[in-house]
Scaffold this active site. Structure first.
Site, short mmCIF file in Angstrom:
data_model
loop_
_atom_site.label_atom_id
_atom_site.label_comp_id
_atom_site.label_asym_id
_atom_site.label_seq_id
_atom_site.Cartn_x
_atom_site.Cartn_y
_atom_site.Cartn_z
N ARG A 99 1.09 -1.61 -0.45
CA ARG A 99 0.55 -0.05 0.09
C ARG A 99 1.19 1.19 0.31
NH1 ARG A 99 -5.00 1.28 4.64
NH2 ARG A 99 -3.06 0.88 5.56
N ASP A 152 -3.71 3.07 13.73
CA ASP A 152 -3.04 3.83 13.02
C ASP A 152 -3.31 5.19 12.44
OD1 ASP A 152 -4.80 3.53 11.13
OD2 ASP A 152 -4.16 2.14 9.73
#
Length: 543
Positions: free
Chosen positions: A169, A453
């Protein structure tokens, strides 16, 4: 197609790192510079289009499926490209940053897929950007190991056939890489991450029987998916690999993208692998886009908004139906619990919740799901094994029973839950603790037994902003308390004092706690709402 004449090299403006030259070769920098020259102008146009669309949502407080793309949605004949063998079975995926220890543990975890994250689980220090690339290249060449300096424990890769398949990603379109510039302009982080990884590893992965596979974050429209598709087409021709070798899974983690799922798959149809249903970034996107919409768009505490909430269920069921209609994988959300090494009862309760969540996803038709910790892999695996058996996926389950209207996706006022004082306090606590770690270069952080996150910090600060601007009232200690900037500042001061007492003066001083406190209050209280907190935070990130 032969490679074009070399572009000027991108200029590196950073202190050199060990083995940096292995990543930043002249050929790789030429490729990144060519990506920048060809695609950054369109990226800039699309970022401007995001702002225009946000202004329209502020004016109308509504969204709808696009009338100009109705023909794509109504055409039942098209499908995405068949899945490569390495991505056919995705029943459990583990996520995490690309430091060497995590790289080994994720590949060894027993999950089918590892989302190797240069985005929300990675603070984009130059060290993380470059050494993360080295970790992946070293892993593919089986020259990676790690010894924990504190415990002395050593880590090494298992046999190749036991390793997870990597889906990388890159950063979202909005983030720049200040350490890599061309003609004085910073190269988009997405093109840096993608370009360096693809250039060094695409052919290597093909030789391993896999390929360059990607998760695409923060996508807001099918036009952004079209840009990525054009990047893929150019990149494959540039290095001389067959078109369609790249596969991309798009995270549907913005409310605008939820209205364009079919169009996104259509734009990427020769390279599409699937769509993913996230949670925190999706909620953050709803707050960001509908922050002017009044009380009917006010979300309750983030932990009260489960995937069974009516508007979230509409989103996930539409995603499954859309994916399977077009032959793509539908991947479910994150189980973020971090097992406690000291409290078996906490683990028992949490594992039961994880199992229930994964059972629901499997029975709803998802083909796989995410976990944040290796201990959760067997739990999620059991849920999907029970439904899939020996089948690699359930894309044949078309979910034609699902019917979602445009209003269903934004029916926030269908929730019974309301914001609470404790929810505000938790948003302040998590926001400060996460931002402090991020400013020190850590993007994946265990806070209160959850792996958090950047999406966590975004929903935390967004809820503080929304509740204050909506004048939300809480019941607290037998009285009514209004959400105000003063209340948020008081809670933040209390949390800072609690952290100082918890970790001690020396550790507190060595950290970046005051800076994190100040930044959270800036992005949570300013009248001018920052599109992403990582933009002002990046200016304060060292390295």
């Amino acid at each position: 197609m032969s490679a074009p004449a070399p572009s000027p090299l991108a200029v590196v403006d950073a202190e050199p790192l060990p083995r940096q030259d292995e990543v930043l070769t002249e050929a790789a920098l030429t490729f990144v510079a060519e990506l920048h020259r060809r695609f950054t102008p369109r990226r800039d146009e699309l970022l401007a289009r995001r702002a225009e669309r946000r202004a329209e949502i502020a004016r109308t407080s509504s969204l709808d499926f696009l009338p100009e793309t109705a023909a794509i949605r109504e055409d039942d004949s098209w499908r995405v490209a068949p899945s490569p063998a390495a991505l056919d079975d995705r029943r459990v995926e583990i996520t995490g940053p690309t430091d060497r220890k995590m790289t080994i543990n994720a590949l060894n975890s027993g999950a089918r897929i590892w989302l190797a994250d240069f985005e929300d689980a990675s603070a984009p220090t130059w060290e993380n950007v470059i050494l993360g690339q080295l970790s992946l290249s070293d892993a593919y060449q089986r020259r990676i190991d790690f010894t924990d300096p504190r415990s002395g424990k050593s880590y090494a890769l298992k046999d190749a056939d036991e390793l997870a398949t990597v889906v990388m990603r890159p950063r979202g379109w909005h983030l720049a890489e200040r350490h890599l510039q061309l003609n004085g302009e910073q190269v988009p982080g997405a093109l840096v991450d993608f370009g360096l990884y693809f250039f060094h590893n695409a052919k290597r992965l093909i030789e391993l029987g896999k390929g360059p596979y990607f998760y695409l974050p923060k996508t807001e429209s099918h036009l952004e998916a079209r840009l990525w598709n054009d990047v893929f087409v150019f990149a494959q021709d540039y290095v001389g690999i067959p078109q369609g070798t790249v596969r991309a899974t798009v995270l549907i983690e913005t409310i605008t993208a939820a209205y364009e799922m079919e169009e996104i798959l259509y734009e990427l149809r020769d390279h599409a692998s699937g769509l993913n249903a996230g949670r925190w970034d999706y909620l953050f996107s709803i707050v960001k886009n509908f922050r002017d919409g009044g009380a009917k768009f006010v979300l309750p505490d983030r932990n009260a908004v489960t995937m069974t909430a009516p508007f979230m269920r509409a989103y996930t069921e539409l995603l499954v139906r859309t994916c399977h209609k077009r032959g793509a994988h539908a991947i479910g959300g994150m189980a973020a619990f971090i097992p406690s090494r000291h409290d078996a009862e906490v683990n028992k309760v949490a594992f039961e919740k994880v199992k229930a969540d994964k059972d629901r996803e499997a029975h709803d038709g998802f083909d796989g799901s995410w976990v944040a910790h290796p201990d959760l892999v067997p739990i999620a695996m059991a849920s999907f094994d029970a439904v899939l058996g020996d089948r690699p996926n359930q894309k044949d389950r078309l979910r034609e029973d699902v019917s979602v209207a445009a209003g269903d996706l934004i029916a926030i006022d269908s929730l019974d839950a309301r914001p609470t004082y404790e929810g505000l306090r938790n948003a302040v606590q998590v926001g400060i603790r996460y931002i402090e770690a991020w400013l020190r270069g850590m993007g994946a952080v265990a806070i209160f037994n959850l792996m958090e996150d950047a999406a966590t910090a975004e929903i935390s600060r967004s809820q503080i902003w929304q509740w204050i601007n909506a004048g939300v009232e809480f019941e607290h200690d037998g009285r009514t308390v209004r959400a105000t900037p003063e209340l948020a500042r008081g809670l933040a001061a209390d949390e800072l004092a609690a952290i100082r007492a918890e970790i001690g003066e020396e550790a507190f001083t060595a950290g970046r706690w005051q800076q994190a406190h100040d930044l959270l209050l800036t992005v949570a209280l300013d009248d001018d709402y920052a599109d992403f907190l990582t933009l002002p935070a990046y200016e304060q990130l060292r390295g």
